[in-house]
Design an enzyme around this catalytic site. Structure first.
Site, mmCIF file in Angstrom:
data_model
loop_
_atom_site.group_PDB
_atom_site.id
_atom_site.type_symbol
_atom_site.label_atom_id
_atom_site.label_comp_id
_atom_site.label_asym_id
_atom_site.label_seq_id
_atom_site.Cartn_x
_atom_site.Cartn_y
_atom_site.Cartn_z
ATOM 1 N N TYR A 202 0.858 -1.185 0.000
ATOM 2 C CA TYR A 202 0.000 0.000 0.000
ATOM 3 C C TYR A 202 0.891 1.230 0.000
ATOM 4 O O TYR A 202 1.607 1.494 0.969
ATOM 5 C CB TYR A 202 -0.909 -0.041 1.231
ATOM 6 N N ARG B 201 0.050 10.420 3.022
ATOM 7 C CA ARG B 201 -0.121 10.182 4.462
ATOM 8 C C ARG B 201 1.153 9.723 5.153
ATOM 9 O O ARG B 201 1.314 9.929 6.349
ATOM 10 C CB ARG B 201 -1.210 9.121 4.697
ATOM 11 N N LYS C 132 -1.844 -1.563 -3.665
ATOM 12 C CA LYS C 132 -2.842 -0.496 -3.661
ATOM 13 C C LYS C 132 -2.069 0.806 -3.837
ATOM 14 O O LYS C 132 -1.319 1.216 -2.953
ATOM 15 C CB LYS C 132 -3.625 -0.486 -2.347
#
Length: 296
Positions: free
Chosen positions: A138, A143, A166
């Site tokens: 991911y 973030r 992802k």
């Protein structure tokens, strides 16, 4: 394909419903699981970013995953969020998720400590070698403050139980490079709702979506149309929910999506500090979107 579960189509980054005091509402969680099974959602991601993984304790984190797996009772695949910025902690969480019966694990790039590309490679390699379960990388630099390069992803794609990524960069040049450099059986999933259709048209296989919390059936139609090459149909269907893709990030996720689900009567308003309930100035925007879709 090398992976047991293909995860083609629209999977949901499921919220963790809570009461006003922040206690997890397991009855509401059950209803949300049923909602996604009925809608034909491809898979549920339990306790990812949208599930407030940052603010649940380790025991609680695993309890939510355990509950989700048991209640779903193999009616829908469950992907457990088990990423951490400590490799040993990520291994422990991933081991527990496997023991609990998760179908796969989603592992975010280590955040805050900003590893090098070789550090990222060794981190994910260690987890994969330590736990025999399908694993999805991911990458969400917005973030984590670290961006995993396509080259690092391609190296990791050679490891048998690392089955896909992802990608939440929102950079469509990345998907084009991933298609070129990764094996054909490596799953390319979008984590950016606003650019998802273009990602899928460019060769992606599916996505893990925040918007799917609200309109799972509609989004699955969008994704399957795009994946099957029906670009015009996908774009047309997506245009009806496009405002949601944008407005569900009007404040930090999962603040807007939890408010939207609350207005739909699917959960309470609970969210944990340091996140707060959606600001009053934005509530009318979300409510208007729901009204236009006959959801509130």
């Amino acid at each position: 394909m090398k992976n047991k579960h293909s995860f083609i189509g629209s999977s949901v980054a499921l919220i963790t419903p809570m009461f006003d005091d922040g206690v997890v509402d397991y009855d509401a969680l059950n209803q949300l699981i049923d909602f996604h099974i009925d809608a034909g959602t491809t898979a549920i991601v339990s306790v990812g970013t949208t599930g407030e993984s940052a603010t649940v304790g380790v025991k609680e984190h695993l309890k939510i995953i355990d509950h989700t797996i048991k209640y779903s009772s193999q009616r829908i695949p469950i992907i457990a969020g088990t990423g951490a910025n400590s490799t040993s902690e990520a291994i422990d969480l991933t081991k527990e998720a496997k023991r609990l019966g998760a179908d796969a694990c989603l592992l975010v790039t280590p955040y805050y400590n900003k590893p090098t590309q070789e550090g990222l490679f060794q981190h994910f390699k260690s987890i994969a070698e330590s736990v025999a379960i399908d694993q999805l990388l991911y990458n969400v630099p917005g973030r984590t403050a670290v961006n995993m390069t396509v080259e690092t992803t391609a190296r990791l794609a050679e490891i048998d139980n690392i089955i896909g990524i992802k990608d939440a960069t929102g950079d469509l040049s990345v998907i084009k490079q991933l298609v070129k450099k990764c094996p054909e059986d490596f799953l390319l999933l979008t984590g950016d709702d606003a650019t998802a259709v273009d990602f899928l048209i460019s060769g992606g296989h599916g996505g893990i979506s925040v918007t799917a919390n609200i309109v799972p059936k509609e989004l699955q139609k969008v994704y399957l149309a795009a994946i099957s090459g029906q670009s015009d149909k996908a774009i047309e269907l997506n245009s009806k929910i496009y405002k949601l893709h944008k407005n569900l990030f009007i404040e930090s996720n999962p603040i807007p999506v939890k408010w939207a689900l609350h207005k739909m009567g699917k959960c309470g308003k609970g969210i944990r500090l340091p996140l707060l309930e959606l600001s009053n100035e934005f509530k009318s925007i979300i409510e208007r979107d729901l009204e236009e879709l006959n959801l509130a």
